[in-house]
Write an enzyme that holds these catalytic residues in place. Structure first.
Site, PDB file in Angstrom:
ATOM      1  N   ASP A  23     -33.020  -5.015 -17.363  1.00 21.45           N
ATOM      2  CA  ASP A  23     -34.070  -4.676 -18.321  1.00 21.45           C
ATOM      3  C   ASP A  23     -35.331  -4.200 -17.622  1.00 21.45           C
ATOM      4  O   ASP A  23     -36.013  -3.308 -18.115  1.00 21.45           O
ATOM      5  CB  ASP A  23     -34.386  -5.893 -19.203  1.00 21.45           C
ATOM      6  N   GLU A  57     -38.398  -9.704 -16.546  1.00 24.83           N
ATOM      7  CA  GLU A  57     -37.702  -8.469 -16.892  1.00 24.83           C
ATOM      8  C   GLU A  57     -38.569  -7.509 -17.691  1.00 24.83           C
ATOM      9  O   GLU A  57     -38.077  -6.507 -18.195  1.00 24.83           O
ATOM     10  CB  GLU A  57     -36.376  -8.762 -17.603  1.00 24.83           C
ATOM     11  N   CYS A 106     -30.905 -11.754 -11.093  1.00 22.09           N
ATOM     12  CA  CYS A 106     -29.629 -11.895 -11.785  1.00 22.09           C
ATOM     13  C   CYS A 106     -29.206 -10.600 -12.474  1.00 22.09           C
ATOM     14  O   CYS A 106     -28.208 -10.562 -13.175  1.00 22.09           O
ATOM     15  CB  CYS A 106     -29.654 -13.062 -12.773  1.00 22.09           C
ATOM     16  N   HIS A 129     -24.132  -4.249 -21.942  1.00 23.08           N
ATOM     17  CA  HIS A 129     -23.456  -5.542 -21.830  1.00 23.08           C
ATOM     18  C   HIS A 129     -21.943  -5.388 -21.899  1.00 23.08           C
ATOM     19  O   HIS A 129     -21.208  -6.227 -21.400  1.00 23.08           O
ATOM     20  CB  HIS A 129     -23.997  -6.520 -22.874  1.00 23.08           C
TER      21      HIS A 129
HETATM   22  C1  PEP Z   1     -31.201  -8.342 -16.912  1.00 23.46           C
HETATM   23  O1  PEP Z   1     -31.868  -7.806 -17.805  1.00 23.46           O
HETATM   24  O2  PEP Z   1     -31.212  -7.955 -15.723  1.00 23.46           O
HETATM   25  C2  PEP Z   1     -30.323  -9.479 -17.217  1.00 23.46           C
HETATM   26  C3  PEP Z   1     -29.687 -10.116 -16.272  1.00 23.46           C
HETATM   27  O3  PEP Z   1     -30.151  -9.809 -18.530  1.00 23.46           O
HETATM   28  P1  PEP Z   1     -29.205  -8.997 -19.534  1.00 23.46           P
HETATM   29  O4  PEP Z   1     -28.406  -8.009 -18.730  1.00 23.46           O
HETATM   30  O5  PEP Z   1     -28.353  -9.980 -20.227  1.00 23.46           O
HETATM   31  O6  PEP Z   1     -30.183  -8.319 -20.433  1.00 23.46           O
HETATM   32 MG    MG Z   2     -32.121  -8.799 -19.668  1.00 26.89          MG
END
Ligand code: PEP
Ligand code: MG
Length: 589
Positions: A466, A442, A513, A200
């Site tokens: 994920d 995910e 996403c 992140h």
């Molecule tokens: C993902 O896991 O692709 C996602 C968009 O969520 P995050 O990156 O916040 O875990």
């Molecule tokens: Mg995620």
């Protein structure tokens, strides 16, 4: 030779590029978390010197904290700045200071070692007491202790005001909470010794549009505070003491990149529709509410992922219903005429909120994360759901649950949502009872039961960040195995296809996403696999839009069918990349 300034030679270091861009500023080095301090023996005559260094470090830390407090007060408000009151008390804590001095007299070891040991002992004692207030103080003491030690080791700026000047951060690691606190006006890039592309922290660097490089082992030992450094976020290169020729070369490169950005600005208001007329909804991911201005500026169709957990980081109490309501309503208003998908709290993994009781887990990404945490803490979950339901009277808000692994979790979450509606209705508070609910796909288990899940939601958004780590069993944060983290693994393609087909069979849409949506090498593949929405990092939206506009969806479909037959990740990547190069080579780095 007098009067001749020694020219420092240029040196290059390589790491993993995670956020594009070029920056040239002085370095601000953060001390490595686990830097080992050795117990060096100090002679009796040197004890006063050690006491003097200790006093100076306490004073410098106090000045540093006051400056941070002032900066936060003017940027966010006095309430948030008051968090640092507790930190300031630590540098004045007589019990702690006296114990350090006594240990120094007794053990004759260097002051940084003594201080670290005493602070650790202090924290352990407080941790053992069953009192949430005292446990909270442990976090403050740890933070202050790190700052004092940095000063003792000469790793903090001599003049704390240096932090108020433009710089590039060089650190062992930055957590998502650290990154959320970065001052966008002053921090122009960062380099860390560990980290990965889908952490992140890296995702935030891309949102903040600052160049970033991770996995540059040992760099904290090579760079000093104030060193002249240039970072190249395209190639993962840190250049110490760049020569005039290097600077000229990078100025040329920056101008070239700026020209591409200028050209892309022209298509901001156009639709993301392929050459053969398939519209792909192109939305943006946001981590912090103030990124909403970037969403429209980059020509995105609203927000496909609002990572609300960032509202909970770096504070001692979780945000109230009212505070969240204001953020969600403001985001929804700014997104009009488009929509905002608000993802409910995805805490855990690499995002640890100090506002909740902290917990240690062996495998935090497989632990009490996201929807699991919310179902275990219904009061926290309900506060957020009520805020979303109330803000949704604007009618352009959707809810999305993270990390759903099966239908039971979805039903339990929906049952709590229904309770919130009843409560609001009972009190006569306006809300949107018809709010659309979707889920992130995910986990591999969610993929395999996507046909069941599709019956009870309005949309799917695939979280490939994920999904890849859980499917290939490769930790998304671990730079040692970064080469195994493979978005074009044949299994990932098959899963995306399964999800799209399950959704279509039930007449709902599927988006993506995860970071794959921002990678224009993969846009042909994703369109070919039938995704209807791509939610990308705001800064990447113009590129993805141009990529979509340059492609033919029919041809992408044929290429994806071929890719689904391929048995190696490299071959799949090559198929998509060739199509990207054939259609928009000028956009590719
Ligand atoms: C993902 O896991 O692709 C996602 C968009 O969520 P995050 O990156 O916040 O875990
Ligand atoms: Mg995620």
């Amino acid at each position: 030779m007098r009067g001749v300034k020694k020219i420092k030679s240029e040196k290059r270091f390589h790491g993993i590029p995670v956020a594009h861009g070029i920056a040239h500023f002085p370095a601000l080095v953060h001390l490595a978390e686990e830097e080992e301090i050795l117990p060096e023996v100090v002679s009796t005559e040197n004890l006063p010197g050690e006491i003097g260094r200790f006093e100076a470090a306490l004073i410098a830390t106090r000045i540093e904290l006051l400056e941070i407090q002032q900066k936060i007060a003017s940027a966010i408000g006095a309430h948030d700045a008051s968090i640092f009151d507790a930190h300031l008390l630590v540098v004045e804590d007589r019990t702690l200071i006296d114990e350090v001095l006594r240990s120094l007299e007794r053990d004759h070891l260097c002051i940084e070692y003594i201080f670290q040991e005493v602070a650790r002992k202090y924290c352990k004692t407080l941790e053992a007491i069953d009192d949430p207030y005292l446990r909270e103080r442990v976090v403050d003491i740890e933070d202050v202790a790190r700052r004092v030690i940095r000063h003792l080791l000469g790793k903090a700026p001599q003049n704390p005001a240096a932090q108020a000047q433009s710089h590039i951060i060089v650190a062992h690691n930055l957590t998502p909470s650290d990154t959320a606190q970065l001052d966008r006006k002053l921090v122009h890039g960062f380099v860390t010794e560990i980290g990965s592309k889908t952490s992140h922290t890296a995702i935030m660097a891309r949102s903040l549009e600052i160049p970033a490089i991770v996995g540059m082992q040992g760099i904290c030992q090579q760079i000093q505070i104030g060193d002249d450094i240039l970072i190249d976020g395209y190639n993962g290169l840190l250049i110490l003491n760049p020569s005039p020729a290097t600077l000229a070369e990078y100025e040329r490169l920056s101008r070239e990149k700026e020209q591409v950005v200028e050209r892309l600005r022209l298509i901001r208001e156009t639709a993301s529709t392929t050459r053969d007329g398939r519209h792909i909804v192109l939305s943006a991911n946001i981590d912090l509410p103030d990124e909403m201005s970037d969403v429209a500026a980059n020509g995105a169709e609203g927000v496909g992922l609002f990572r609300t957990e960032f509202l909970y980081l770096n504070r001692t109490t979780p945000p109230s219903e009212e505070e969240q309501f204001e953020h969600y309503r403001s985001a929804a208003e700014q997104a009009l005429p488009h929509s905002v998908i608000i993802r409910t709290l995805d805490i855990g993994g690499d995002k640890v909120a100090s506002s909740f009781e902290t917990w240690e887990e062996e495998n935090p990404f497989l632990g009490c994360r996201a929807i699991r945490f919310c179902l275990e803490n219904p009061a926290i979950f309900k506060t957020q759901l009520r805020a979303i339901l109330r803000a949704a009277t604007i009618n352009n808000i959707r809810i999305m649950y993270p990390m759903i692994s099966g239908i039971e979790e979805l039903r339990r979450a929906n049952a709590i949502l229904e309770e919130c509606k009843q409560e609001l209705a009972g009190k006569g508070i306006p809300f949107n009872p018809w709010i659309e609910v979707g889920i992130m796909i995910e986990t591999p288990s969610a993929v395999l039961v996507a046909d069941h899940l599709a019956r009870e939601v309005r949309f799917f958004s695939i979280g490939t960040n994920d999904l890849i780590q859980y499917s290939i069993a490769v930790d998304r944060l671990n730079d040692r195995i970064a080469h195994l983290y493979n978005p074009t693994h044949p299994s990932i393609l098959r899963m995306i296809k399964m999800v799209v087909e399950s959704a279509r069979a039930r007449g709902i849409w599927t988006g993506i996403c995860g970071e794959m949506a921002s990678d224009i090498q993969l846009t042909p593949l994703l369109i070919g696999l039938g995704l209807e929405e791509l939610s990308a990092t705001s800064a990447m939206v113009p590129r993805v839009k141009k990529a979509v506009q340059s492609l033919d969806a029919g041809a992408c479909g044929k290429m994806a069918a071929q890719a689904l037959e391929a048995d190696e990740s490299a071959a799949i990547l090559e198929l998509s990349r060739s199509m990207a190069l054939a259609n928009y080579a000028d956009l590719m780095d």
